[in-house]
Design a protein around this motif. Structure first.
Motif, PDB file in Angstrom:
ATOM      1  N   ILE A  37      48.640  30.955  35.700  1.00  0.00           N
ATOM      2  CA  ILE A  37      48.435  31.413  37.078  1.00  0.00           C
ATOM      3  C   ILE A  37      46.997  31.880  37.276  1.00  0.00           C
ATOM      4  CG2 ILE A  37      49.084  33.155  38.785  1.00  0.00           C
ATOM      5  CD1 ILE A  37      51.180  30.981  38.427  1.00  0.00           C
ATOM      6  N   GLY A  38      46.477  32.646  36.321  1.00  0.00           N
ATOM      7  CA  GLY A  38      45.090  33.095  36.420  1.00  0.00           C
ATOM      8  C   GLY A  38      44.114  31.933  36.438  1.00  0.00           C
ATOM      9  N   THR A  39      44.386  30.921  35.627  1.00  0.00           N
ATOM     10  CA  THR A  39      43.531  29.734  35.590  1.00  0.00           C
ATOM     11  C   THR A  39      43.561  29.001  36.920  1.00  0.00           C
ATOM     12  OG1 THR A  39      43.896  29.479  33.203  1.00  0.00           O
ATOM     13  CG2 THR A  39      43.139  27.539  34.413  1.00  0.00           C
ATOM     14  N   ILE A  40      44.745  28.823  37.473  1.00  0.00           N
ATOM     15  CA  ILE A  40      44.890  28.126  38.757  1.00  0.00           C
ATOM     16  C   ILE A  40      44.158  28.883  39.865  1.00  0.00           C
ATOM     17  CG2 ILE A  40      46.537  27.376  40.523  1.00  0.00           C
ATOM     18  CD1 ILE A  40      46.532  25.735  37.898  1.00  0.00           C
ATOM     19  N   GLU A  41      44.305  30.199  39.886  1.00  0.00           N
ATOM     20  CA  GLU A  41      43.621  31.002  40.905  1.00  0.00           C
ATOM     21  C   GLU A  41      42.106  30.836  40.792  1.00  0.00           C
ATOM     22  OE1 GLU A  41      46.974  34.586  41.258  1.00  0.00           O
ATOM     23  OE2 GLU A  41      45.173  34.863  40.034  1.00  0.00           O
ATOM     24  N   ASP A  42      41.579  30.884  39.576  1.00  0.00           N
ATOM     25  CA  ASP A  42      40.136  30.719  39.381  1.00  0.00           C
ATOM     26  C   ASP A  42      39.675  29.334  39.832  1.00  0.00           C
ATOM     27  OD1 ASP A  42      39.954  33.266  38.359  1.00  0.00           O
ATOM     28  OD2 ASP A  42      39.885  32.629  36.252  1.00  0.00           O
ATOM     29  N   ASN A  43      40.450  28.309  39.501  1.00  0.00           N
ATOM     30  CA  ASN A  43      40.086  26.947  39.903  1.00  0.00           C
ATOM     31  C   ASN A  43      40.092  26.790  41.418  1.00  0.00           C
ATOM     32  OD1 ASN A  43      39.826  26.257  37.232  1.00  0.00           O
ATOM     33  ND2 ASN A  43      41.677  25.003  37.132  1.00  0.00           N
TER      34      ASN A  43
END
Length: 392
Positions: free
Chosen positions: A296-302
């Motif tokens: 989820i954190g990765t998706i938000e950053d992307n």
């Protein structure tokens, strides 16, 4: 827990996303095209899931298998812990995907010529499956403002009355708009459908992919006390990148509805999940939580990378952070380009494969769907290619 920076070469792995570009987009040379379209991830599945499948592979006998009680307990615990939804094991049936579940519900509870309601734009099988089964699909267009969708309840109810609707197929959370429907909205939908005796099928495959602290509310929880006839389908496949494993759960509290679905499955020879799917599903729900939080954190950053760069670099393009999913719904209406012009620029000049909005019905015209479930280096490359496509 997870490695979300590694670039994994998926070409020549029978990947729809990477190896079927020629067939889908009609481009002869696809070697230099970056695919950011179909909704699977370029990340490795969680290590506990891979380990569970490897352990099953290590046993050399692949005879008939079944979904065990431990698998059902893992599903129930996930739903209760995350969404406060108490699901009993006997409510569960298993399917090879949410799309096959849609097909089963359509065929079980409607007849040829019956009218089925969808709210558009929406995931294409919502209208394709009923049409192929010779049902009539009624499109009730969602209200939209700056890419944010809402339900026009008056129009929704009017559509039910005018077309004698038998089934409503709900996307919760919404794909492609990324909307997490509120409990209030879901309850109102349920109340209308209960009053009109309309069965609801709730596709909740994106439920686990909630962003920036947003909360998913199952239709079953929101509709408590309304008396609505409801079938829900969930799956670990979108959450944990297991689409090729093919596993979904159909949850039906009403024993009569459940019995009819069981009869349909038996009549069509639908069996249980295969041995690998059952192992993957159980491990995902029992041990996949920490991996999901990192994802989820990765998706938000992307997504923030796209939102911060693309609108500034390309006049007329708007991008908003969705409530859920790893899919951005890009509004390019102010560019003045037609869909044909936009897709030509992206594919032939930018070498970038996104999904055209009309794939999700005419209500999606002027939008593109971009999948950012890929390493950040790919996301940046996708941004650069989009900008190049729109350059003079």
């Amino acid at each position: 827990m997870g490695n979300f920076t590694e670039t994994i070469d998926r070409r020549s792995t029978r990947s729809v996303k990477w190896d079927r570009l020629k067939e889908v987009y009609g481009v002869e040379d696809t070697t230099d095209i970056l695919p950011m379209w179909v909704a699977d991830m370029d990340f490795a599945a969680p290590e506990p899931v891979i380990r569970a499948m490897q352990e099953r592979l290590d046993h050399p006998v692949f005879g008939y298998s079944y979904v065990c009680d431990g698998c059902k307990k893992a599903v129930a615990a996930w739903q209760l812990d995350r969404y406060g939804w108490k699901v009993e094991p006997e409510w569960m049936q298993f399917a090879h995907g949410v799309v096959p579940a849609i097909a089963s519900v359509v065929e079980t509870f409607t007849e040829k010529g019956d009218n089925i309601l969808i709210t558009t734009p929406v995931y294409p099988p919502f209208f394709a499956i009923p049409s192929l089964q010779e049902r009539q699909v009624v499109h009730n267009r969602l209200s939209e403002s700056d890419g944010v969708y809402s339900i026009d309840f008056d129009s929704f109810e009017q559509a039910i009355d005018e077309h004698d609707i038998k089934l409503f197929i709900l996307c919760n959370p919404h794909n492609p708009g990324g909307i997490a429907w509120s409990g209030k909205d879901l309850k109102r939908l349920a109340e209308i459908c209960a009053r009109k005796d309309v069965l609801v099928f709730s596709d909740e495959i994106h439920a686990d992919l909630m962003l920036e602290g947003k909360k998913h509310i199952p239709m079953a929880v929101a509709s408590e006390g309304t008396g609505v006839k409801l079938v829900t389908s969930i799956a670990p496949t979108k959450t944990f990148n297991l689409a090729g494993v093919q596993a979904a759960i159909v949850i039906t509290e009403d024993p009569e509805l459940r019995s009819r679905l069981e009869h349909h499955a038996m009549a069509h020879g639908h069996s249980n999940l295969n041995a690998f799917a059952a192992a993957a599903l159980t491990a995902a729900y029992e041990e996949g939580g920490p991996w999901l939080e990192e994802l989820i954190g990765t998706i938000e950053d992307n997504m923030k990378l796209v939102i911060d760069q693309l609108p500034d670099a390309v006049p007329g393009v708007k991008v908003r952070m969705p409530d859920a999913t790893y899919l951005l719904w890009i509004d390019y209406r102010d560019t003045g380009l037609s869909e044909e012009e936009m897709m030509d620029r992206l594919l032939n000049k930018g070498k970038l494969a996104l999904e055209p909005g009309t794939k999700y019905s005419e209500a999606g015209r002027g939008f593109l769907r971009m999948n950012v479930a890929t390493p950040k280096s790919n996301v940046q490359e996708g941004i650069n290619r989009f900008i190049k496509a729109m350059g003079n």
